[in-house]
Design a protein around this motif. Structure first.
Motif, PDB file in Angstrom:
ATOM      1  N   ALA A  99      76.184   0.247  80.482  1.00 15.54           N
ATOM      2  CA  ALA A  99      76.372   1.312  79.499  1.00 15.54           C
ATOM      3  C   ALA A  99      77.618   2.136  79.812  1.00 15.54           C
ATOM      4  CB  ALA A  99      75.137   2.207  79.463  1.00 15.54           C
ATOM      5  N   ARG A 110      81.138  -3.351  70.326  1.00 19.43           N
ATOM      6  CA  ARG A 110      79.934  -3.602  69.530  1.00 19.43           C
ATOM      7  C   ARG A 110      79.417  -5.023  69.722  1.00 19.43           C
ATOM      8  NH1 ARG A 110      81.299  -0.638  63.695  1.00 19.43           N
ATOM      9  NH2 ARG A 110      81.528   1.485  64.545  1.00 19.43           N
ATOM     10  N   ARG A 113      77.638  -5.259  73.055  1.00 14.80           N
ATOM     11  CA  ARG A 113      76.315  -4.634  73.009  1.00 14.80           C
ATOM     12  C   ARG A 113      75.304  -5.550  72.338  1.00 14.80           C
ATOM     13  NH1 ARG A 113      77.687   1.740  71.486  1.00 14.80           N
ATOM     14  NH2 ARG A 113      78.314   2.349  73.597  1.00 14.80           N
ATOM     15  N   PHE A 117      72.059  -7.332  74.117  1.00  8.72           N
ATOM     16  CA  PHE A 117      70.737  -6.999  73.585  1.00  8.72           C
ATOM     17  C   PHE A 117      69.973  -8.235  73.107  1.00  8.72           C
ATOM     18  CE2 PHE A 117      67.840  -5.298  70.272  1.00  8.72           C
ATOM     19  CZ  PHE A 117      67.154  -4.377  71.057  1.00  8.72           C
ATOM     20  N   TYR A 178      67.648  -3.396  76.365  1.00  8.37           N
ATOM     21  CA  TYR A 178      67.047  -2.243  75.685  1.00  8.37           C
ATOM     22  C   TYR A 178      67.475  -0.943  76.353  1.00  8.37           C
ATOM     23  CZ  TYR A 178      63.518   0.940  73.836  1.00  8.37           C
ATOM     24  OH  TYR A 178      62.890   2.004  73.240  1.00  8.37           O
ATOM     25  N   LEU A 181      71.110   0.044  75.684  1.00  7.18           N
ATOM     26  CA  LEU A 181      71.361   0.736  74.425  1.00  7.18           C
ATOM     27  C   LEU A 181      70.921   2.192  74.494  1.00  7.18           C
ATOM     28  CD1 LEU A 181      70.480  -1.799  71.585  1.00  7.18           C
ATOM     29  CD2 LEU A 181      72.702  -1.174  72.504  1.00  7.18           C
ATOM     30  N   SER A 184      73.606   3.910  76.485  1.00  8.30           N
ATOM     31  CA  SER A 184      74.844   3.956  75.709  1.00  8.30           C
ATOM     32  C   SER A 184      74.799   5.069  74.669  1.00  8.30           C
ATOM     33  CB  SER A 184      75.096   2.604  75.017  1.00  8.30           C
ATOM     34  OG  SER A 184      75.328   1.580  75.958  1.00  8.30           O
TER      35      SER A 184
END
Length: 301
Positions: A99, A110, A113, A117, A178, A181, A184
């Motif tokens: 993060a 993006r 990420r 994920f 998880y 995010l 982040s």
């Protein structure tokens, strides 16, 4: 004569209440039948010798006493705690580190990420099967080591000392996205003026992280730690599919023990008692987390 306004409002409130109960009744009935009733029955069954067939015998705390004298249960309890001790810090370190790395506006932020994920939303059964193929002899790791060094890799799923590490590694890969995010989002919410002021004061990257970013994301860290602890105590799919609890019972967890007692040997009393011990363990750890949050969680931006 016009109706009294107070009485009219009471009638409306009564009608609204009945309408609310009517619309909520399907959910309430489902909650009662499929959640409340099973929980209460599992507590009742925990105090009985309750085989799948035959008479039910009240034993009081006999099931709980038998469990703590059972070496398999004690080993499952130890394995569960060991998994939690290894998995939770690794998950948090990896997710916080990624993060922080992704917080600056780097190219492809993006996309990265999303990629990190993906394991979270991929079915865990499919992930476990792929990792089993990677770990097994002549799999990806073993084949790579034979090509590079000419020697075989350890039998990760069949050797003591390696099996639990293999389960933890696969679980970290499965679950870090998880929390990444969550962290982040918390890092993105830090006001830029605070970061700018710290940089003007000469704070380097490490000091910026320890003194500025980490305290400001402490609510997110508390949430992630609590949820990760709760889910890690309930670990089941990874060891069940990767090792089957082996070698021996070196990776058997409390949830696997509950499953085996309930659906393999059909001793529902022992299975319910073990499940309630797990519940009390999770409740205790969560209570400690909430009791200690005032010392390290900051809600001030």
């Amino acid at each position: 004569m016009a109706p009294h306004p107070v009485r009219g409002s009471r009638r409306r409130r009564g009608g609204d209440g009945r309408a609310a109960v009517f619309f909520a009744s399907p959910s309430l009935i489902g909650l009662t039948l499929f959640t409340v009733f099973p929980i209460v029955m599992s507590l009742v069954i925990a105090f009985f010798k309750w085989p799948a067939a035959g008479a039910h015998e009240f034993t009081g705390v006999g099931n709980f006493t038998a469990l703590f004298h059972d070496p398999v249960f004690r080993r499952a309890l130890f394995n569960t705690v060991l998994f939690v001790v290894l998995y939770v810090p690794l998950n948090l370190v990896v997710s916080v580190g990624l993060a922080v790395w992704l917080t600056p506006r780097i190219t492809g932020q993006r996309l990265l990420r999303v990629l990190f994920f993906l394991p979270v939303v991929t079915p865990m059964v499919a992930n476990a099967i792929v990792w089993r193929l990677i770990y097994q002899p002549d799999g990806l790791i073993d084949g790579t080591m034979k090509t590079v060094t000419g020697s075989h890799a350890p039998n990760f799923l069949g050797e003591r000392g390696w099996a639990m590490a293999a389960v933890v590694a696969m679980s970290v890969w499965q679950g870090f996205g998880y929390n990444m995010l969550v962290f982040s989002a918390a890092l993105d919410a830090i006001p830029q003026q605070i970061v700018d002021a710290a940089q003007l004061d000469g704070a380097g990257p490490w000091r910026m992280f320890l003194r500025i970013r980490l305290p400001l994301i402490s609510p997110a860290l508390f949430f992630a730690t609590t949820m990760t602890l709760i889910t890690s105590f309930q670990v089941f799919t990874q060891p069940f599919l990767l090792t089957g609890g082996g070698p021996g019972i070196d990776t058997e967890t409390l949830m696997m023990f509950v499953y085996d007692e309930g659906f393999s040997v059909f001793q529902f009393g022992l299975a319910s008692a073990a499940a309630w011990i797990l519940f009390v363990l999770i409740l205790g750890v969560t209570a400690v987390q909430f009791a200690g949050q005032r010392r390290w969680v900051s809600h001030d931006l």
